[in-house]
Design an enzyme around this catalytic site. Structure first.
Site, PDB file in Angstrom:
ATOM      1  N   HIS A  89       7.814   8.715   4.570  1.00 29.99           N
ATOM      2  CA  HIS A  89       6.528   9.390   4.821  1.00 29.99           C
ATOM      3  C   HIS A  89       6.602  10.890   4.560  1.00 29.99           C
ATOM      4  O   HIS A  89       5.831  11.655   5.129  1.00 29.99           O
ATOM      5  CB  HIS A  89       6.027   9.122   6.259  1.00 29.99           C
ATOM      6  N   ASP A  94       0.819  -1.217   0.000  1.00 33.98           N
ATOM      7  CA  ASP A  94       0.000   0.000   0.000  1.00 33.98           C
ATOM      8  C   ASP A  94       0.852   1.265   0.000  1.00 33.98           C
ATOM      9  O   ASP A  94       2.012   1.274   0.391  1.00 33.98           O
ATOM     10  CB  ASP A  94      -0.964   0.022   1.199  1.00 33.98           C
ATOM     11  N   GLU A 114      -0.523  -2.214   5.201  1.00 36.43           N
ATOM     12  CA  GLU A 114       0.473  -2.167   6.280  1.00 36.43           C
ATOM     13  C   GLU A 114       0.393  -0.839   7.017  1.00 36.43           C
ATOM     14  O   GLU A 114       0.637  -0.773   8.223  1.00 36.43           O
ATOM     15  CB  GLU A 114       1.884  -2.382   5.719  1.00 36.43           C
ATOM     16  N   GLU A 115       0.056   0.221   6.292  1.00 32.72           N
ATOM     17  CA  GLU A 115      -0.029   1.544   6.921  1.00 32.72           C
ATOM     18  C   GLU A 115      -1.291   1.700   7.769  1.00 32.72           C
ATOM     19  O   GLU A 115      -1.492   2.725   8.409  1.00 32.72           O
ATOM     20  CB  GLU A 115      -0.001   2.641   5.847  1.00 32.72           C
TER      21      GLU A 115
END
Length: 423
Positions: free
Chosen positions: A395, A97, A163-164
């Site tokens: 990020h 993702d 996963e996030e």
């Protein structure tokens, strides 16, 4: 004796041929891995929405003759490759993702995807390197599918969504994959994963035995006081004052109670909501934050002391307060025996001087949930151009990966697979 010597000579020739053949396959796969990575980077999808990503992964695995299962944990893909000989089962995991981040890099394959995330217009970007993880594991799958005769056992390729973190109100990620049986049928003996790192030089691998990434808990503290006029604070109970005292008190758990020489720990209050007007002392307040720990004992101690402190401080000032915890990820814990077993594999591929021990990281990884069920080993792969002194962290809109580091990821996971299954 002559017969034994002949056997050794033949074995050496066969082993040399095998290694040469593998090196040629690695050279041929690198351009494909880069091409796949650029596709995924240009076409990122958020958690539980990785539909096109999953389609491309599944199509590639099927083209290799690998047994494929789709729609696992909503958008996940699982591939199963059986070697020519029976043996153990190894799982290799890649997360798939992207993030709600608007890219600022000037790349020919820059993401231009836009979306609305939590009622906010934003871009979508692979700002954590999951695009490289997908491409690396697709490359590993192709190499291993061409070398089934050298595999004693079974390889399970796990392409994990979310996963996030899944969207609010939805399940997803490693937890849901485990719930749906991804580590069963056949039962996995050990799982391995890597994470590319924009601040580690290309060619290097970083690892740590034991806790390498922190557990992540979200906490919510609700404080209740008594509303009053701002000009007459004695007639009420100030929920904002109590909140300030709680925040101050929580930090003493880290600075005075947690043994930081063992493992680091963090308590952060990231959001405070209270009040409506400058001259009204509000009745209630809400504090939201996170706790990061790398030791189960420290995690238990910190949560216990937070609960005691929150309730006691509020009571001391005439109010009431309660705290609730929500577990976001467990401790990413590398099984020490597995690390000892596999470390030579990393060193044989990258070179001993390029395999380094890293300090623990207070970020979290839901790979940790797999490790709670089976032994696992998670490590970091260098993705920074050597000599770069201004690498941007994960990020962020400027996050950048040097693609020349990805082939080492393919080689490493391939070597781990051969060594684990054939040991």
């Amino acid at each position: 004796m002559k017969y034994l010597i002949l056997l050794f000579v033949l074995f050496g020739i066969t082993n040399s041929y095998t290694q040469t053949n593998l090196e040629q396959q690695f050279e041929e796969i690198e351009s494909k891995v880069i091409e796949w990575r650029r596709y995924f980077h240009q076409n990122p999808e958020l958690s539980n929405q990785e539909f096109k990503t999953a389609e491309k992964i599944a199509a590639h695995l099927r083209s290799l003759g690998i047994e494929v299962q789709t729609d696992v944990a909503i958008t996940g893909v699982v591939g199963l490759l059986k070697g020519d000989n029976p043996g153990k089962v190894i799982a290799l995991r890649a997360d798939i993702d992207a993030l709600p981040v608007t890219e600022r890099n000037d790349l020919p394959f820059k993401s231009e995807v836009k979306t609305t995330f939590l009622n906010t217009e934003t871009g979508v970007m692979h700002a954590c390197g999951h695009d490289t993880h997908i491409a690396i594991l697709m490359g590993v799958a192709e190499i291993l599918s061409k070398n089934k005769d050298k595999i004693n056992g079974t390889v399970k390729f796990i392409f994990q969504p979310a996963e996030e973190g899944p969207p609010p109100g939805e399940e997803g990620g490693a937890k849901l994959m485990i719930k749906e049986g991804v580590l069963e049928n056949p039962k996995v003996d050990a799982i391995f994963g890597l994470h590319i790192d924009s601040e580690i030089e290309v060619g290097k691998i970083a690892y740590k035995s034991g806790g390498i990434m922190a557990s992540v808990e979200r906490f919510v503290i609700n404080v209740k006081g008594k509303q009053s006029h701002g000009a007459e604070p004695w007639s009420g109970v100030d929920s904002i004052l109590i909140s300030a005292k709680i925040i101050d008190g929580l930090q003493t758990i880290i600075s005075r109670e947690a043994n930081l020489t063992d493992e680091p720990a963090v308590i952060t209050v990231g959001k405070i909501t209270s009040g409506t007007r400058f001259n009204i002392i509000p009745e209630s307040a809400e504090l939201i934050g996170t706790v990061r720990t790398l030791s189960p004992d420290m995690k238990e101690m910190i949560q216990r002391r937070m609960k005691e402190m929150v309730e006691t401080i509020a009571k001391a000032y005439g109010g009431i307060a309660r705290i609730e915890f929500q577990n976001n990820t467990a401790i990413t814990y590398n099984d020490p025996d597995l690390v000892t077993q596999i470390l030579p594999s990393l060193q044989s591929v990258a070179g001993s001087k390029n395999v380094i021990i890293t300090k623990p990281i207070t970020g979290g990884e839901d790979f940790s949930y797999f490790q709670e069920v089976v032994p696992g080993f998670y490590f970091f792969l260098g993705g920074m151009t050597p000599g770069n002194k201004n690498a941007f962290p994960h990020h962020t809109p400027d996050f950048f990966i040097d693609e020349s580091g990805m082939l080492l990821g393919v080689k490493t996971l391939t070597q781990i697979t051969f060594d684990f299954l054939n040991n």
